[in-house]
Design a protein around this motif. Structure first.
Motif, PDB file in Angstrom:
ATOM      1  N   GLY A  28       1.157  -0.966   0.485  1.00  0.00           N
ATOM      2  CA  GLY A  28       0.013   0.210   0.039  1.00  0.00           C
ATOM      3  C   GLY A  28       0.929   1.377   0.219  1.00  0.00           C
ATOM      4  N   ALA A  29       0.614   2.529  -0.334  1.00  0.00           N
ATOM      5  CA  ALA A  29       1.089   3.584  -0.517  1.00  0.00           C
ATOM      6  C   ALA A  29       0.240   4.603  -0.034  1.00  0.00           C
ATOM      7  CB  ALA A  29       1.888   3.743  -1.943  1.00  0.00           C
ATOM      8  N   ALA A  30       0.411   6.093   0.153  1.00  0.00           N
ATOM      9  CA  ALA A  30      -0.301   6.913   0.393  1.00  0.00           C
ATOM     10  C   ALA A  30       0.623   7.911   0.349  1.00  0.00           C
ATOM     11  CB  ALA A  30      -0.838   6.917   2.038  1.00  0.00           C
ATOM     12  N   VAL A  31      -0.099   9.338  -0.778  1.00  0.00           N
ATOM     13  CA  VAL A  31       1.191  10.409  -1.081  1.00  0.00           C
ATOM     14  C   VAL A  31      -0.146  11.857  -0.132  1.00  0.00           C
ATOM     15  CG1 VAL A  31      -0.469  10.564  -3.219  1.00  0.00           C
ATOM     16  CG2 VAL A  31       1.606  11.950  -3.036  1.00  0.00           C
ATOM     17  N   ARG A  32       0.548  12.655  -0.045  1.00  0.00           N
ATOM     18  CA  ARG A  32      -0.115  13.568   0.529  1.00  0.00           C
ATOM     19  C   ARG A  32       0.127  14.648  -0.407  1.00  0.00           C
ATOM     20  NH1 ARG A  32      -1.739  15.062   5.869  1.00  0.00           N
ATOM     21  NH2 ARG A  32       0.066  13.625   6.558  1.00  0.00           N
ATOM     22  N   GLU A  34      -0.058  19.237  -1.551  1.00  0.00           N
ATOM     23  CA  GLU A  34      -0.082  20.478  -0.526  1.00  0.00           C
ATOM     24  C   GLU A  34      -1.244  20.637   0.037  1.00  0.00           C
ATOM     25  OE1 GLU A  34       3.298  22.776  -2.737  1.00  0.00           O
ATOM     26  OE2 GLU A  34       1.441  23.603  -3.004  1.00  0.00           O
ATOM     27  N   ASP A  35      -2.506  20.454  -0.701  1.00  0.00           N
ATOM     28  CA  ASP A  35      -3.486  20.958   0.724  1.00  0.00           C
ATOM     29  C   ASP A  35      -4.203  19.982   1.540  1.00  0.00           C
ATOM     30  OD1 ASP A  35      -4.665  18.237  -0.819  1.00  0.00           O
ATOM     31  OD2 ASP A  35      -6.014  19.687  -2.176  1.00  0.00           O
ATOM     32  N   GLY A  36      -3.286  18.571   1.874  1.00  0.00           N
ATOM     33  CA  GLY A  36      -3.334  18.017   3.052  1.00  0.00           C
ATOM     34  C   GLY A  36      -4.096  17.228   2.496  1.00  0.00           C
ATOM     35  N   THR A  37      -4.649  16.683   1.463  1.00  0.00           N
ATOM     36  CA  THR A  37      -5.050  15.658   0.693  1.00  0.00           C
ATOM     37  C   THR A  37      -4.054  14.115   0.866  1.00  0.00           C
ATOM     38  OG1 THR A  37      -6.941  16.456  -0.487  1.00  0.00           O
ATOM     39  CG2 THR A  37      -6.543  14.259  -1.365  1.00  0.00           C
ATOM     40  N   ILE A  38      -5.076  13.538   1.411  1.00  0.00           N
ATOM     41  CA  ILE A  38      -4.135  11.571   1.205  1.00  0.00           C
ATOM     42  C   ILE A  38      -5.341  10.487   0.054  1.00  0.00           C
ATOM     43  CG2 ILE A  38      -3.718   9.624   3.205  1.00  0.00           C
ATOM     44  CD1 ILE A  38      -3.285  11.554   5.326  1.00  0.00           C
ATOM     45  N   VAL A  39      -3.895  10.488  -0.691  1.00  0.00           N
ATOM     46  CA  VAL A  39      -4.878   9.380  -1.601  1.00  0.00           C
ATOM     47  C   VAL A  39      -4.231   8.429  -1.992  1.00  0.00           C
ATOM     48  CG1 VAL A  39      -4.829   9.624  -4.213  1.00  0.00           C
ATOM     49  CG2 VAL A  39      -4.661  12.178  -3.282  1.00  0.00           C
ATOM     50  N   CYS A  54       2.617  -0.556  -9.427  1.00  0.00           N
ATOM     51  CA  CYS A  54       2.872  -0.577  -8.051  1.00  0.00           C
ATOM     52  C   CYS A  54       1.895   0.305  -7.104  1.00  0.00           C
ATOM     53  CB  CYS A  54       4.573  -0.274  -8.082  1.00  0.00           C
ATOM     54  SG  CYS A  54       5.612  -1.461  -8.136  1.00  0.00           S
ATOM     55  N   ALA A  55       2.393  -0.509  -5.464  1.00  0.00           N
ATOM     56  CA  ALA A  55       1.230   1.273  -5.089  1.00  0.00           C
ATOM     57  C   ALA A  55       1.363   2.350  -5.114  1.00  0.00           C
ATOM     58  CB  ALA A  55       1.724  -0.074  -3.788  1.00  0.00           C
ATOM     59  N   GLU A  56       2.672   2.581  -5.693  1.00  0.00           N
ATOM     60  CA  GLU A  56       3.745   3.831  -5.155  1.00  0.00           C
ATOM     61  C   GLU A  56       2.347   4.840  -6.769  1.00  0.00           C
ATOM     62  OE1 GLU A  56       4.909   1.241  -4.782  1.00  0.00           O
ATOM     63  OE2 GLU A  56       6.981   1.924  -4.160  1.00  0.00           O
ATOM     64  N   ARG A  57       2.884   4.165  -7.812  1.00  0.00           N
ATOM     65  CA  ARG A  57       2.888   4.561  -8.989  1.00  0.00           C
ATOM     66  C   ARG A  57       1.118   4.906  -9.001  1.00  0.00           C
ATOM     67  NH1 ARG A  57       5.126   1.120 -13.049  1.00  0.00           N
ATOM     68  NH2 ARG A  57       5.867   0.378 -11.633  1.00  0.00           N
ATOM     69  N   ASN A  58      -0.060   3.666  -8.712  1.00  0.00           N
ATOM     70  CA  ASN A  58      -1.105   3.536  -8.459  1.00  0.00           C
ATOM     71  C   ASN A  58      -2.218   5.215  -7.662  1.00  0.00           C
ATOM     72  OD1 ASN A  58      -3.706   3.208  -7.956  1.00  0.00           O
ATOM     73  ND2 ASN A  58      -3.847   1.044  -7.558  1.00  0.00           N
ATOM     74  N   ALA A  59      -0.993   5.371  -6.763  1.00  0.00           N
ATOM     75  CA  ALA A  59      -1.214   6.471  -5.872  1.00  0.00           C
ATOM     76  C   ALA A  59      -0.175   7.660  -5.932  1.00  0.00           C
ATOM     77  CB  ALA A  59      -0.641   6.099  -4.738  1.00  0.00           C
ATOM     78  N   ALA A  75       4.379   7.291   1.453  1.00  0.00           N
ATOM     79  CA  ALA A  75       4.875   6.184   2.574  1.00  0.00           C
ATOM     80  C   ALA A  75       4.111   5.479   1.705  1.00  0.00           C
ATOM     81  CB  ALA A  75       4.062   6.320   3.482  1.00  0.00           C
ATOM     82  N   ILE A  76       5.310   4.198   2.322  1.00  0.00           N
ATOM     83  CA  ILE A  76       4.872   2.933   1.726  1.00  0.00           C
ATOM     84  C   ILE A  76       5.109   2.001   2.643  1.00  0.00           C
ATOM     85  CG2 ILE A  76       6.443   1.013  -0.146  1.00  0.00           C
ATOM     86  CD1 ILE A  76       6.942   4.583  -0.635  1.00  0.00           C
ATOM     87  N   ALA A  77       3.514   0.898   2.304  1.00  0.00           N
ATOM     88  CA  ALA A  77       3.568  -0.040   3.828  1.00  0.00           C
ATOM     89  C   ALA A  77       4.071  -1.366   2.892  1.00  0.00           C
ATOM     90  CB  ALA A  77       2.377   0.217   4.824  1.00  0.00           C
ATOM     91  N   GLY A  78       4.882  -2.610   3.129  1.00  0.00           N
ATOM     92  CA  GLY A  78       4.721  -3.682   2.573  1.00  0.00           C
ATOM     93  C   GLY A  78       4.525  -4.980   3.613  1.00  0.00           C
TER      94      GLY A  78
END
Ligand code: THU
Length: 131
Positions: A28-32, A34-39, A54-59, A75-78
């Motif tokens: 799993g990955a999550a990108v923040r 600048e406006d605070g939205t977590i995707v 991969c999770a990162e490119r999906n996010a 952030a990346i969680a394996g």
């Protein structure tokens, strides 16, 4: 909870949606933004193995589809106990948006906090093309 912890929690949560029947390596990955939205994003594999994403490119692609372009961290969680640093392709993909982006990934000794500049030094990027 710190911003970094919240982002890693989001990555851990979306990891449960990973579609990884071939590798059984859910990420799993999550990108923040600048406006605070977590995707969030997870890896999505395919019977034609090379097509998996991969999770990162999906996010990141999901975030761009939402109209977001500027990001402050990823952030990346394996799987437990395995260092899940972003693969080379994902490092290049992250560099497109910020060659120095803060990166957190899970590892055997707990979360590792680093930067894309450390993971992919001297990166090729939009600057090389005058963008
Ligand atoms: N994978 C990710 O999604 N992110 C990473 O940082 C490392 C690898 C995926 C790709 C593939 O679906 C599976 O993990 C095993 O390589």
């Amino acid at each position: 909870m710190s911003d970094a912890d919240a982002l890693l929690d989001a990555a851990r949560a979306v990891r449960r949606n990973a579609y990884a029947p071939y590798s059984n390596f859910a990420v799993g990955a999550a990108v923040r933004a600048e406006d605070g939205t977590i995707v969030p994003g997870c890896n999505v594999e395919n019977a034609s193995y090379g097509l998996g994403i991969c999770a990162e490119r999906n996010a990141l692609t999901t975030a761009v589809a939402m109209g977001l372009r500027r990001f402050t961290a990823i952030a990346i969680a394996g799987p437990d106990g395995i260092a899940t640093a972003p693969c080379g392709a994902c490092r290049q993909f992250i560099a497109e948006f910020d060659p120095a982006m803060p990166v957190t990934y899970t590892g055997p000794g707990g979360p590792v906090q680093t930067t894309l500049a450390h993971l992919l030094p001297e990166s090729f990027g939009p600057h090389a093309l005058g963008k």
